[in-house]
Design a protein around this motif. Structure first.
Motif, PDB file in Angstrom:
ATOM      1  N   GLU A   1       0.842  -1.196   0.000  1.00 36.46           N
ATOM      2  CA  GLU A   1       0.000   0.000   0.000  1.00 36.46           C
ATOM      3  C   GLU A   1       0.875   1.243   0.000  1.00 36.46           C
ATOM      4  O   GLU A   1       1.578   1.521   0.971  1.00 36.46           O
ATOM      5  CB  GLU A   1      -0.921  -0.001   1.212  1.00 36.46           C
TER       6      GLU A   1
ATOM      7  N   THR B   1       0.826   5.238  -0.293  1.00 39.25           N
ATOM      8  CA  THR B   1      -0.068   6.397  -0.192  1.00 39.25           C
ATOM      9  C   THR B   1       0.437   7.552  -1.040  1.00 39.25           C
ATOM     10  O   THR B   1       1.631   7.677  -1.313  1.00 39.25           O
ATOM     11  CB  THR B   1      -0.171   6.850   1.266  1.00 39.25           C
TER      12      THR B   1
ATOM     13  N   GLN C   1      -6.597  13.338  -2.064  1.00 41.95           N
ATOM     14  CA  GLN C   1      -7.723  12.477  -1.745  1.00 41.95           C
ATOM     15  C   GLN C   1      -7.707  11.180  -2.538  1.00 41.95           C
ATOM     16  O   GLN C   1      -8.681  10.428  -2.539  1.00 41.95           O
ATOM     17  CB  GLN C   1      -9.040  13.230  -2.030  1.00 41.95           C
TER      18      GLN C   1
ATOM     19  N   GLU D   1      -6.945   7.398  -3.692  1.00 37.06           N
ATOM     20  CA  GLU D   1      -6.820   6.120  -3.006  1.00 37.06           C
ATOM     21  C   GLU D   1      -5.364   5.638  -3.087  1.00 37.06           C
ATOM     22  O   GLU D   1      -4.678   5.866  -4.094  1.00 37.06           O
ATOM     23  CB  GLU D   1      -7.732   5.079  -3.655  1.00 37.06           C
TER      24      GLU D   1
ATOM     25  N   ARG E   1      -2.009  -0.053  -4.732  1.00 37.49           N
ATOM     26  CA  ARG E   1      -1.780  -1.373  -4.139  1.00 37.49           C
ATOM     27  C   ARG E   1      -1.197  -2.319  -5.194  1.00 37.49           C
ATOM     28  O   ARG E   1      -1.877  -3.223  -5.682  1.00 37.49           O
ATOM     29  CB  ARG E   1      -3.082  -1.936  -3.558  1.00 37.49           C
TER      30      ARG E   1
END
Length: 348
Positions: free
Chosen positions: A184, A186, A191, A193, A196
């Protein structure tokens, strides 16, 4: 009218594409081994150090030759199994959404089988009754005949694979089916997602850890059994020590090489997606680029470049083991013919 242009492929692009293939590392390792053998022959021809003049007794090489052959053939078998798995998985199978954990455990598992065969030979036929008991002068352990540098290098490789697998597993995240196969990443201050991508998570690493534990156990058992078996008789001790040192060095080299191959595969996987640092959203002309960060991004970038070096080293070790243990000495060197003597023979 539209005009399609193709970006020319330069030498660096070709080199990067070649180094992305594990089997290309095998080709480079074979070239390195051939060059090393060629240089060694040249050094011997031009006044290099000669082979030791001492010759083992006939019973000694016959006793240890099956084990030398087993480890030599086993080293080749590890290469063949690794290459076959790579070809079948990469070019013949369609493994969409399949956790291909076996590709990282294959070299370690193959080494376990190889050492298990050698250990079986040592246990079953390597402990004959001594012709003349030899009183031990020092306590023998699993480290008695192991090469110090080889043991240190193997320990470093084992710790590196263990630490990499655990760290990658802790950094991984699960998918909707509970498989720890994602990383994951970031995108801060947005904003969006998190990304992954697939990663070397627990579902890939746990089988490697199991095989690694088995490899450590069988290596220790092989070195211990090789060291503790009795000598034939006092006059064969020196020759048997040399033969046992070859068995121990072969076992350690196979263990180290298999670990390096597994570590190289893990580094490739980690560097493939873990080194991503930017995300572009939108069209090429009007897209917005965002920076992405995760804890081990620098390590992933370095792993991408270290993976081929680890694979080349592992393949080279296996090739050297096979050549050294399968090469049979010349008959005239192994069993020199007695020279006729002009002195009368003394009967004792």
């Amino acid at each position: 009218m539209s005009l399609n242009t193709r970006t020319p492929i330069g030498p660096m692009d070709l080199a990067a594409a070649a180094f992305s293939l594990p089997l290309f590392s095998l080709v480079l390792a074979a070239l390195i081994v051939v060059c090393a053998l060629f240089l060694g022959r040249l050094r011997q021809r031009h006044g290099g150090p000669e082979a030791p003049s001492g010759t083992p007794l006939p019973a000694v090489p016959a006793r240890y030759r099956p084990e030398h052959r087993a480890f030599g053939i086993g080293a080749i078998a590890v290469i063949v199994v690794y290459a076959a798995e790579n070809i079948v998985r990469g070019y013949l199978l369609n493994l969409v959404d399949i956790v291909e954990w076996w590709q990282y455990a294959t070299p370690v598992f193959a080494a376990v089988l190889c050492l298990a065969v050698g250990l079986a030979l040592i246990v079953v036929r390597g402990n004959p009754k001594p012709e003349q008991p030899v009183v031990p002068t020092a306590r023998r352990t699993s480290l008695s005949f192991g090469p110090r540098a080889g043991l240190f290098g193997g320990a470093v490789a084992l710790v590196a694979l263990l630490a990499t697998t655990i760290a990658a597993g802790l950094a991984s995240s699960a998918d909707e089916r509970g498989r720890f196969i994602y990383l994951e990443i970031t995108v801060p201050n947005t904003q969006l997602e998190p990304l992954r991508p697939w990663f070397y998570g627990w579902d890939f690493g746990v089988p490697v850890l199991i095989c690694l534990a088995a490899l450590v156990l069988v290596t220790w058992a092989t070195l211990r059994s090789n060291a503790l078996r009795p000598y034939l008789r006092p006059e064969t001790v020196t020759a048997e020590r040399t033969a046992r040192a070859q068995v121990a060095s072969g076992a350690v080299a196979i263990t180290t090489a298999a670990t390096l191959l597994a570590l190289g595969g893990a580094f490739r996987f980690i560097g493939r997606y873990g080194s991503m640092s930017q995300l572009t959203v939108g069209n090429d002309g009007a897209g917005t680029t965002y920076d992405m960060t995760w804890q081990y991004a620098e390590f992933a970038a370095a792993a991408h470049w270290l993976a081929p070096a680890l694979e080349i080293t592992g393949f080279a070790l296996l090739l050297f083991v096979a050549i050294r243990l399968l090469r049979r000495p010349a008959p005239e060197r192994q069993h020199p013919r007695p020279q006729p003597s002009t002195q009368p023979e003394t009967v004792r």
